[in-house]
Design a protein around this motif. Structure first.
Motif, PDB file in Angstrom:
ATOM      1  N   MET A   1     -41.208  38.647  23.804  1.00 29.34           N
ATOM      2  CA  MET A   1     -41.360  37.912  22.853  1.00 29.34           C
ATOM      3  C   MET A   1     -42.820  38.264  22.119  1.00 29.34           C
ATOM      4  O   MET A   1     -42.611  38.589  21.044  1.00 29.34           O
ATOM      5  CB  MET A   1     -41.387  36.368  23.180  1.00 29.34           C
ATOM      6  N   VAL A   2     -43.889  38.419  23.065  1.00 25.04           N
ATOM      7  CA  VAL A   2     -45.055  38.800  22.641  1.00 25.04           C
ATOM      8  C   VAL A   2     -44.984  40.202  21.680  1.00 25.04           C
ATOM      9  O   VAL A   2     -45.552  40.391  20.777  1.00 25.04           O
ATOM     10  CB  VAL A   2     -45.977  38.756  23.653  1.00 25.04           C
ATOM     11  N   LEU A   3     -44.560  41.096  22.559  1.00 24.02           N
ATOM     12  CA  LEU A   3     -44.292  42.551  21.964  1.00 24.02           C
ATOM     13  C   LEU A   3     -43.725  42.393  20.653  1.00 24.02           C
ATOM     14  O   LEU A   3     -43.913  42.960  19.546  1.00 24.02           O
ATOM     15  CB  LEU A   3     -43.392  43.277  22.804  1.00 24.02           C
ATOM     16  N   SER A   4     -42.487  41.644  20.685  1.00 28.11           N
ATOM     17  CA  SER A   4     -41.827  41.477  19.516  1.00 28.11           C
ATOM     18  C   SER A   4     -42.539  40.952  18.106  1.00 28.11           C
ATOM     19  O   SER A   4     -42.326  41.337  16.958  1.00 28.11           O
ATOM     20  CB  SER A   4     -40.487  40.716  19.586  1.00 28.11           C
ATOM     21  N   ILE A   5     -43.332  40.079  18.500  1.00 29.29           N
ATOM     22  CA  ILE A   5     -44.365  39.403  17.258  1.00 29.29           C
ATOM     23  C   ILE A   5     -45.471  40.502  17.158  1.00 29.29           C
ATOM     24  O   ILE A   5     -45.674  40.697  15.954  1.00 29.29           O
ATOM     25  CB  ILE A   5     -45.210  38.140  18.000  1.00 29.29           C
ATOM     26  N   HIS A   6     -45.720  41.162  18.008  1.00 23.21           N
ATOM     27  CA  HIS A   6     -47.027  42.301  17.527  1.00 23.21           C
ATOM     28  C   HIS A   6     -46.391  43.175  16.631  1.00 23.21           C
ATOM     29  O   HIS A   6     -46.687  43.494  15.618  1.00 23.21           O
ATOM     30  CB  HIS A   6     -47.442  43.065  18.933  1.00 23.21           C
ATOM     31  N   GLN A   7     -44.991  43.815  16.922  1.00 28.15           N
ATOM     32  CA  GLN A   7     -44.356  44.692  16.349  1.00 28.15           C
ATOM     33  C   GLN A   7     -43.850  44.031  14.797  1.00 28.15           C
ATOM     34  O   GLN A   7     -43.970  44.976  13.842  1.00 28.15           O
ATOM     35  CB  GLN A   7     -42.899  45.046  17.129  1.00 28.15           C
ATOM     36  N   LYS A   8     -43.711  42.722  14.690  1.00 26.12           N
ATOM     37  CA  LYS A   8     -43.397  42.060  13.309  1.00 26.12           C
ATOM     38  C   LYS A   8     -44.586  42.330  12.685  1.00 26.12           C
ATOM     39  O   LYS A   8     -44.628  42.282  11.043  1.00 26.12           O
ATOM     40  CB  LYS A   8     -42.688  40.850  13.267  1.00 26.12           C
ATOM     41  N   TYR A   9     -45.738  42.007  13.136  1.00 24.56           N
ATOM     42  CA  TYR A   9     -46.921  42.080  12.242  1.00 24.56           C
ATOM     43  C   TYR A   9     -47.244  43.319  11.896  1.00 24.56           C
ATOM     44  O   TYR A   9     -47.501  43.591  10.648  1.00 24.56           O
ATOM     45  CB  TYR A   9     -48.170  41.351  13.015  1.00 24.56           C
ATOM     46  N   ILE A  10     -47.085  44.552  12.743  1.00 23.28           N
ATOM     47  CA  ILE A  10     -47.373  45.935  12.262  1.00 23.28           C
ATOM     48  C   ILE A  10     -46.271  46.193  11.118  1.00 23.28           C
ATOM     49  O   ILE A  10     -46.706  46.863  10.276  1.00 23.28           O
ATOM     50  CB  ILE A  10     -47.019  46.667  13.581  1.00 23.28           C
ATOM     51  N   GLU A  11     -45.040  45.861  11.468  1.00 26.26           N
ATOM     52  CA  GLU A  11     -44.221  46.252  10.535  1.00 26.26           C
ATOM     53  C   GLU A  11     -44.264  45.458   9.103  1.00 26.26           C
ATOM     54  O   GLU A  11     -43.998  46.231   8.096  1.00 26.26           O
ATOM     55  CB  GLU A  11     -42.688  45.753  10.713  1.00 26.26           C
ATOM     56  N   ALA A  12     -45.062  44.410   9.126  1.00 26.82           N
ATOM     57  CA  ALA A  12     -45.403  43.849   7.814  1.00 26.82           C
ATOM     58  C   ALA A  12     -46.685  44.376   7.354  1.00 26.82           C
ATOM     59  O   ALA A  12     -46.790  43.939   5.976  1.00 26.82           O
ATOM     60  CB  ALA A  12     -45.483  42.084   8.128  1.00 26.82           C
ATOM     61  N   GLY A  13     -47.268  45.259   7.845  1.00 25.76           N
ATOM     62  CA  GLY A  13     -48.411  46.037   7.333  1.00 25.76           C
ATOM     63  C   GLY A  13     -49.680  45.646   7.780  1.00 25.76           C
ATOM     64  O   GLY A  13     -50.788  46.176   7.313  1.00 25.76           O
ATOM     65  N   ALA A  14     -49.763  44.608   9.200  1.00 24.68           N
ATOM     66  CA  ALA A  14     -50.961  44.602   9.769  1.00 24.68           C
ATOM     67  C   ALA A  14     -51.957  45.870  10.092  1.00 24.68           C
ATOM     68  O   ALA A  14     -51.311  46.921  10.623  1.00 24.68           O
ATOM     69  CB  ALA A  14     -50.901  43.590  10.662  1.00 24.68           C
ATOM     70  N   LYS A  15     -52.999  45.907   9.902  1.00 29.19           N
ATOM     71  CA  LYS A  15     -53.970  47.147  10.570  1.00 29.19           C
ATOM     72  C   LYS A  15     -54.553  46.693  11.444  1.00 29.19           C
ATOM     73  O   LYS A  15     -55.142  47.463  12.023  1.00 29.19           O
ATOM     74  CB  LYS A  15     -54.948  47.475   9.117  1.00 29.19           C
ATOM     75  N   ALA A  16     -54.436  45.219  12.218  1.00 29.01           N
ATOM     76  CA  ALA A  16     -54.974  44.984  13.569  1.00 29.01           C
ATOM     77  C   ALA A  16     -54.311  43.963  13.940  1.00 29.01           C
ATOM     78  O   ALA A  16     -53.393  42.914  13.226  1.00 29.01           O
ATOM     79  CB  ALA A  16     -56.566  44.348  13.308  1.00 29.01           C
TER      80      ALA A  16
END
Length: 96
Positions: A1-16
């Protein structure tokens, strides 16, 4: 679940992104230093896996340690920071 949350932030354009380690300390986990290190290692591994080879910052997320004596708290913070540094994490977010 945590990995998925990280990936969603990155896919949304997060740089950190930040590790899921806000309450990872001996007092909050009611655990010893070994367990604290294991949890931090697992959290860092998930964040690093989500980032892969992309140029995205990972921040160590460190929350407050409940009062148990000022000197002991400082030592715990130092141990926690050292664990992150050993794992290659050099950005820190201290939250209150």
């Amino acid at each position: 679940m945590v990995l998925s949350i990280h990936q969603k932030y990155i896919e949304a354009g997060a740089k950190a992104i930040k590790t899921n380690t806000f309450a990872v300390n001996r007092v909050s986990l009611e655990a010893d230093d070994t367990k604290v290190e294991q949890v931090i290692q697992a959290a860092c591994s998930l964040a690093q896996k989500a980032v892969g080879q992309r140029e995205i910052f990972i921040f160590a997320n460190i929350g407050p340690i409940p009062q148990i004596g000022q000197e002991d708290i400082q030592k715990q913070y130092e141990k926690i920071v050292d664990i992150f540094l050993t794992l290659g994490i050099t950005n820190f977010l201290f939250e209150t």
